[in-house]
Write a protein that holds these residues in place. Structure first.
Motif, PDB file in Angstrom:
ATOM      1  N   THR A 155      11.112  10.032   1.155  1.00 38.70           N
ATOM      2  CA  THR A 155       9.826  10.717   0.785  1.00 38.70           C
ATOM      3  C   THR A 155       9.847  12.056   1.506  1.00 38.70           C
ATOM      4  O   THR A 155       9.536  11.816   2.735  1.00 38.70           O
ATOM      5  CB  THR A 155       8.227   9.920   0.966  1.00 38.70           C
TER       6      THR A 155
ATOM      7  N   GLN B  76       5.085   5.296  -2.866  1.00 39.93           N
ATOM      8  CA  GLN B  76       5.664   6.689  -2.231  1.00 39.93           C
ATOM      9  C   GLN B  76       7.363   6.655  -2.742  1.00 39.93           C
ATOM     10  O   GLN B  76       7.784   7.608  -2.212  1.00 39.93           O
ATOM     11  CB  GLN B  76       5.506   6.503  -0.631  1.00 39.93           C
TER      12      GLN B  76
ATOM     13  N   ASN C 260       6.575  13.461   4.387  1.00 44.43           N
ATOM     14  CA  ASN C 260       6.038  12.526   5.178  1.00 44.43           C
ATOM     15  C   ASN C 260       6.608  11.847   6.466  1.00 44.43           C
ATOM     16  O   ASN C 260       7.702  11.465   6.203  1.00 44.43           O
ATOM     17  CB  ASN C 260       5.868  11.199   3.961  1.00 44.43           C
TER      18      ASN C 260
ATOM     19  N   LEU D  32       8.784   2.360   4.898  1.00 40.26           N
ATOM     20  CA  LEU D  32       9.372   2.844   3.727  1.00 40.26           C
ATOM     21  C   LEU D  32      10.707   2.465   3.395  1.00 40.26           C
ATOM     22  O   LEU D  32      11.005   1.972   2.403  1.00 40.26           O
ATOM     23  CB  LEU D  32       9.257   4.270   3.444  1.00 40.26           C
TER      24      LEU D  32
ATOM     25  N   ARG E 174       0.836  -1.254  -0.057  1.00 43.39           N
ATOM     26  CA  ARG E 174      -0.024   0.019  -0.024  1.00 43.39           C
ATOM     27  C   ARG E 174       1.060   1.256  -0.132  1.00 43.39           C
ATOM     28  O   ARG E 174       0.227   2.382  -0.573  1.00 43.39           O
ATOM     29  CB  ARG E 174      -0.960   0.124   1.180  1.00 43.39           C
ATOM     30  N   TYR E 175       1.892   1.010   0.452  1.00 49.46           N
ATOM     31  CA  TYR E 175       2.873   2.239   0.592  1.00 49.46           C
ATOM     32  C   TYR E 175       3.994   2.565  -0.564  1.00 49.46           C
ATOM     33  O   TYR E 175       4.730   3.337  -0.583  1.00 49.46           O
ATOM     34  CB  TYR E 175       3.560   2.140   1.853  1.00 49.46           C
TER      35      TYR E 175
ATOM     36  N   GLY F 115       5.330   6.147   8.813  1.00 47.49           N
ATOM     37  CA  GLY F 115       5.601   4.895   8.409  1.00 47.49           C
ATOM     38  C   GLY F 115       6.934   4.813   7.565  1.00 47.49           C
ATOM     39  O   GLY F 115       7.320   3.805   6.767  1.00 47.49           O
TER      40      GLY F 115
END
Length: 484
Positions: A417, A405, A420, A427, A401-402, A423
């Motif tokens: 990123t 990024q 942000n 990442l 889902r990530y 998370g």
């Protein structure tokens, strides 16, 4: 420090340690006096009593309740004991025996590990270390003398303790005294003493091998990078692992310069490489049956020379391109190259260890490291090994889902990123996953929170912890085959 197993304290013993359970204090010597002193028997609580005329002193050591006794409690208690008995020359150490059962081999190993780790001090740069040292000799007092299993456990505890202290020494060294070249020299010396094959790649070889991430990070430093490859190979290996340790010997952040307060501990940004080297140093002594290859990318991350710029595009080994959005997200760049390199040898499993993100300790605190990976069975094996070693880890997800990024408009990936703060440990893990060859099980240990300790706490003392050494040594002793 010398160790031995015996049934009774030997002549010349300065102090004898008497184990005490919190729920059985009536059985300790001078029970009424001990109670009057406020001794409760909590794990690691120590009360020193004078001995009989001409005899050894008595040291009452708490182990909590009998029902809750485990190896972690023994390790914690004996670590605190080590700091309380400095100044004694020879110590007799009796281990707890709940319900009259003799301590088993894992208890012996935990006691030795705890005592060695708890008594550690890093004094190389002090003009006068100060304070008493010792003990010089410890006798473990076991009802049956320990037997062959006890001797094996004692030897393993000594070896694992020494390997962890090796990692602590490296992490505690100032960056001026452990540059990439000097770290590589230390690794080569450890390899020679430990029966390991060692290759040290200089900048020319690193360039020839197209390690674009490592070269880019190193550009900002006046000191050139190194890559160390260590190999342990028994006569008939039953499997093959690859261990990768992040080795940024000082991390100023590059052009994304860190504030001074954050930079204070950045000599420890090579704790992953130190943990891998410590684990490798003990494999021959533990008669490990698997082949283990270790890869240590070593560099500084500095703003001198020709540092990598924000927006630069790097070409990594294997051809992937990465747009640099943050020069302080350098660890994943040097690990990416090394994961690709290690994966080309097709090991049964790869594990990397790195002080990678502040987000990991924000989620899990300073006592538990994060683990994530591509293979659930491998992650479970890492957790189990860490539990036995007394170095707890907890899994974090690698959710697709990530993944978006990490997309770049001009390259294959970005290394960070911007804007942000959620998370970010995940990442970083997702970025590393991009460089793991398909079909090779991989696990990532983020030890950012556990590599250093602010105060004495059981087997941890202020400074480097050596976290990961015992976990890796426990893990690679058994072959791994993914059920997938």
């Amino acid at each position: 420090m010398r160790w031995s197993l015996t049934e009774q304290a030997r002549a010349g013993t300065d102090a004898v340690v008497v184990p005490a359970f919190a729920d059985q204090l009536k059985h300790v010597p001078a029970a009424d006096f001990v109670a009057a002193c406020g001794f409760t028997g909590r794990p690691g609580e120590v009360l020193r009593l004078p001995g009989a005329a001409g005899g050894p002193a008595q040291v009452i050591l708490g182990f909590g309740t009998a029902a809750a006794l485990d190896d972690d409690t023994i390790r914690h208690a004996t670590a605190r004991l080590a700091r309380a008995v400095r100044g004694f020359g020879r110590l007799g150490l009796a281990l707890p025996a709940p319900d009259g059962r003799a301590p088993g081999p894992t208890a012996v190993r935990a006691a030795v590990e705890g005592f060695l780790l708890g008594g550690y001090r890093f004094t190389r740069h002090k003009s006068a270390p100060g304070g008493p040292s010792g003990p010089e000799h410890v006798d473990l007092l076991l009802p049956d003398g320990g037997g062959a299993a006890g001797l094996t456990a004692l030897d393993e505890g000594r070896r694992l303790g020494a390997a962890t202290l090796l990692a602590r020494d490296l992490v505690n060294e100032p960056g001026q005294d452990l540059t990439p070249a000097l770290f590589a020299e230390r690794a080569a010396a450890v390899a020679a003493d430990s029966g390991l094959r060692c290759e040290v790649w200089d900048e020319e070889r690193i360039t020839a091998e197209r390690l674009g991430g490592l070269l880019a990070v190193a550009r900002g430093s006046l000191r050139p990078p190194r890559l160390v490859k260590l190999t342990y190979r028994p006569d008939r290996p039953t499997g093959r692992y690859a261990l990768i340790g992040k080795g940024v010997t000082f991390d100023a952040g590059g052009l994304s310069l860190k504030p001074s307060a954050e930079m204070l501990t950045m000599k420890a940004d090579m704790a992953g490489a130190a943990a891998v080297l410590g684990a490798m140093s003990v494999l021959a002594g533990l008669n490990c049956g698997t082949q283990v290859d270790a890869w240590l990318p070593l560099t500084e991350n500095m703003p001198n020379g020709d540092p990598v710029r924000i927006g630069d595009v790097l070409r990594m080994r294997g051809g992937r391109t990465v747009e640099v959005r943050n020069a302080d997200a350098e660890g994943r760049l040097i690990l990416a190259d090394t994961l690709t390199l290690a994966g080309e040898c097709r090991p049964d499993a790869m594990i990397d260890v790195a002080t990678l993100t502040d987000a990991a300790p924000i989620a899990l605190g300073r006592k538990i490291a994060a683990v994530m990976g591509t293979d659930d069975a491998l992650v479970d094996r890492v957790r189990e090994a860490a539990g036995r070693a007394g170095e707890p880890v907890w899994p974090l997800p690698l959710s697709d889902r990530y993944r978006w990024q990490l997309e770049s408009p001009i390259a294959d990936l970005v290394n960070y990123t911007i804007g942000n703060r959620h998370g970010t440990a995940l990442l970083a893990g997702l970025f590393l996953r991009e460089f793991v060859p398909p079909g090779v099980p991989w696990a990532h240990l983020d030890i950012q929170g556990t590599a250093l300790c602010d105060a004495e706490d059981g087997e941890w003392v202020r400074g480097a912890t050596g976290f990961g050494v015992r976990t890796l040594a426990a893990l690679v002793r058994e072959p791994f085959a993914s059920p997938r």
